[in-house]
Design a protein around this motif. Structure first.
Motif, PDB file in Angstrom:
ATOM      1  N   VAL A   1      -6.634  69.924  16.743  1.00 54.20           N
ATOM      2  CA  VAL A   1      -6.842  68.703  16.265  1.00 54.20           C
ATOM      3  C   VAL A   1      -5.471  68.383  15.403  1.00 54.20           C
ATOM      4  CG1 VAL A   1      -8.029  66.709  15.011  1.00 54.20           C
ATOM      5  CG2 VAL A   1      -9.224  68.511  16.366  1.00 54.20           C
ATOM      6  N   THR A   2      -4.517  67.288  15.705  1.00 54.44           N
ATOM      7  CA  THR A   2      -3.427  67.085  15.155  1.00 54.44           C
ATOM      8  C   THR A   2      -3.474  65.542  14.601  1.00 54.44           C
ATOM      9  OG1 THR A   2      -2.332  68.692  16.414  1.00 54.44           O
ATOM     10  CG2 THR A   2      -0.917  67.047  15.200  1.00 54.44           C
ATOM     11  N   TYR A   3      -2.995  65.480  13.176  1.00 58.02           N
ATOM     12  CA  TYR A   3      -2.914  64.305  12.715  1.00 58.02           C
ATOM     13  C   TYR A   3      -1.686  64.260  12.063  1.00 58.02           C
ATOM     14  CZ  TYR A   3      -3.465  60.630   8.902  1.00 58.02           C
ATOM     15  OH  TYR A   3      -3.420  59.665   8.234  1.00 58.02           O
ATOM     16  N   THR A   4      -0.849  62.866  12.593  1.00 60.63           N
ATOM     17  CA  THR A   4       0.489  62.899  12.484  1.00 60.63           C
ATOM     18  C   THR A   4       0.550  61.217  11.663  1.00 60.63           C
ATOM     19  OG1 THR A   4       1.167  64.281  14.037  1.00 60.63           O
ATOM     20  CG2 THR A   4       2.955  62.550  12.879  1.00 60.63           C
ATOM     21  N   PRO A   5       0.505  61.028  10.527  1.00 55.43           N
ATOM     22  CA  PRO A   5       0.710  59.852   9.956  1.00 55.43           C
ATOM     23  C   PRO A   5       2.191  59.174   9.712  1.00 55.43           C
ATOM     24  CG  PRO A   5       0.132  61.255   8.229  1.00 55.43           C
ATOM     25  CD  PRO A   5       0.497  62.074   9.703  1.00 55.43           C
ATOM     26  N   THR A   6       2.517  57.932   9.870  1.00 57.19           N
ATOM     27  CA  THR A   6       3.804  57.348   9.633  1.00 57.19           C
ATOM     28  C   THR A   6       3.423  56.262   8.612  1.00 57.19           C
ATOM     29  OG1 THR A   6       4.657  57.989  11.520  1.00 57.19           O
ATOM     30  CG2 THR A   6       5.877  56.320  10.087  1.00 57.19           C
TER      31      THR A   6
ATOM     32  N   GLU B   1      -0.172  66.920   9.489  1.00 58.06           N
ATOM     33  CA  GLU B   1       1.374  66.750   9.085  1.00 58.06           C
ATOM     34  C   GLU B   1       1.481  66.009   7.995  1.00 58.06           C
ATOM     35  OE1 GLU B   1       3.472  68.659  11.058  1.00 58.06           O
ATOM     36  OE2 GLU B   1       1.925  69.350  12.626  1.00 58.06           O
ATOM     37  N   PRO B   2       2.656  66.318   7.437  1.00 55.51           N
ATOM     38  CA  PRO B   2       2.772  65.164   6.139  1.00 55.51           C
ATOM     39  C   PRO B   2       3.262  64.181   6.371  1.00 55.51           C
ATOM     40  CG  PRO B   2       4.345  67.119   6.335  1.00 55.51           C
ATOM     41  CD  PRO B   2       3.471  67.485   7.393  1.00 55.51           C
ATOM     42  N   PRO B   3       2.900  62.838   5.853  1.00 54.26           N
ATOM     43  CA  PRO B   3       3.207  61.844   6.411  1.00 54.26           C
ATOM     44  C   PRO B   3       4.712  61.467   6.380  1.00 54.26           C
ATOM     45  CG  PRO B   3       1.948  61.566   4.370  1.00 54.26           C
ATOM     46  CD  PRO B   3       2.106  63.108   4.587  1.00 54.26           C
ATOM     47  N   GLN B   4       5.261  60.701   7.424  1.00 54.18           N
ATOM     48  CA  GLN B   4       6.794  60.526   7.278  1.00 54.18           C
ATOM     49  C   GLN B   4       6.885  59.001   6.845  1.00 54.18           C
ATOM     50  OE1 GLN B   4       9.181  62.530   8.328  1.00 54.18           O
ATOM     51  NE2 GLN B   4       7.342  64.112   8.354  1.00 54.18           N
TER      52      GLN B   4
ATOM     53  N   ASP C   1       0.735  54.004  10.067  1.00 51.28           N
ATOM     54  CA  ASP C   1       0.210  54.521  11.511  1.00 51.28           C
ATOM     55  C   ASP C   1      -0.294  55.833  11.726  1.00 51.28           C
ATOM     56  OD1 ASP C   1       0.156  54.474  14.234  1.00 51.28           O
ATOM     57  OD2 ASP C   1       2.414  54.464  14.472  1.00 51.28           O
ATOM     58  N   SER C   2      -1.431  55.830  12.043  1.00 51.64           N
ATOM     59  CA  SER C   2      -2.122  57.123  12.110  1.00 51.64           C
ATOM     60  C   SER C   2      -2.316  57.709  13.334  1.00 51.64           C
ATOM     61  CB  SER C   2      -3.428  57.114  11.389  1.00 51.64           C
ATOM     62  OG  SER C   2      -3.267  56.730   9.980  1.00 51.64           O
TER      63      SER C   2
ATOM     64  N   ASP D   1      -8.266  59.210   6.145  1.00 56.83           N
ATOM     65  CA  ASP D   1      -8.068  59.604   7.469  1.00 56.83           C
ATOM     66  C   ASP D   1      -8.260  61.098   7.505  1.00 56.83           C
ATOM     67  OD1 ASP D   1      -7.340  57.165   8.764  1.00 56.83           O
ATOM     68  OD2 ASP D   1      -5.192  57.454   8.875  1.00 56.83           O
ATOM     69  N   VAL D   2      -7.665  61.964   6.499  1.00 56.14           N
ATOM     70  CA  VAL D   2      -7.891  63.110   6.516  1.00 56.14           C
ATOM     71  C   VAL D   2      -9.290  63.606   6.004  1.00 56.14           C
ATOM     72  CG1 VAL D   2      -7.215  65.370   5.197  1.00 56.14           C
ATOM     73  CG2 VAL D   2      -5.371  63.596   5.915  1.00 56.14           C
TER      74      VAL D   2
END
Length: 179
Positions: free
Chosen positions: A81-86, A11-14, A48-49, A114-115
Motif C-alpha cells: 500500500v503506497t501513499y503519495t501526497p502532494t 512517501e513524504p509530501p511533495q 492531493d492524496s 490520511d496516514v
C-alpha cells in the motif's frame, strides 16, 4: 494457504507552490475538501492524496510431462500500500511567510488524517486477502495449458477483495477529511 504480508510505503509530501488560487480552485473540484461555498471563496491550499494498493503473488507449479497435467499453489502474497501526497500552497504565498506556513500546516493535518486512516486499514487489507486464500491448498491436477488462466483467476479474487477494502477506506477517509 499462502502467507500474506502487507507493507506500507508512506512517501513524504511533495510541496507545490507553483499554482495560482484560480488553478487551485479547479484542482479542488477533484479533491475531498469540503465545499464551503461563498464562506471561503479563496483556495489557499489543497492536498492531493494518491493511494495505491497492489500485490504480488508467488505461485509455484509442478508439471507432469507424461499427460500434460500440473498442480499449482500460491506460496506468498505480498500486498503493498503506497501513499503519495502532494500539498499545493498558493503561489501568492511566499515560502516562509506566515500565510504560507499556516496553509502548509493545515494541509499537513490532512496528510495526517490520511496516514492515520490508512494505517487503520492495513490490517483489513491483510484480513481480506487471508479470507480469500484461507481455503487455498493447491489446485490440480489441471491441464498444463491452463496454468496461466488459473493464476489469473486466483489473482482476480485477491484483487477484488483489495478493491473492496480500498473503497471502504476511501469512504472513511472522505468522511474524516470533510470534518
Amino acid at each position: 494457504p499462502p502467507t500474506v504480508d502487507v507493507q506500507f510505503h508512506n512517501e513524504p509530501p511533495q510541496i507545490d507552490n507553483s499554482r495560482s488560487q484560480a488553478e487551485m480552485a479547479q484542482l479542488k473540484e477533484h479533491s475531498s475538501s469540503p465545499n464551503y461555498g461563498a464562506e471561503f471563496p479563496i483556495v489557499a491550499g489543497l492536498t492531493d492524496s494518491h493511494f495505491e494498493a497492489g500485490f504480488r503473488m508467488e505461485v509455484t507449479n509442478a508439471t507432469y510431462p507424461g499427460d500434460n497435467s500440473a498442480c499449482l499453489w500460491a506460496k506468498t502474497i505480498n500486498i503493498t500500500v503506497t501513499y503519495t501526497p502532494t500539498i499545493y500552497v498558493s503561489s501568492s504565498y511566499r515560502p516562509g511567510s506566515c500565510r504560507y506556513k499556516l496553509t502548509e500546516g493545515h494541509e499537513i493535518k490532512h496528510v495526517g488524517v490520511d496516514v492515520i486512516t490508512l494505517r487503520e486499514y492495513l490490517p483489513r487489507f491483510r484480513q481480506a486477502a487471508e479470507a480469500v486464500v484461507a481455503d487455498w491448498h493447491g489446485m490440480g491436477p489441471i491441464d498444463g495449458d491452463l496454468i496461466k488462466a488459473n493464476q489469473e483467476s486466483m489473482s482476480k479474487t485477491i484483487s477484488e477483495a483489495l478493491k473492496d477494502v480500498s473503497q471502504k477506506m476511501q469512504e472513511t477517509r472522505r468522511a474524516r477529511q470533510q470534518q
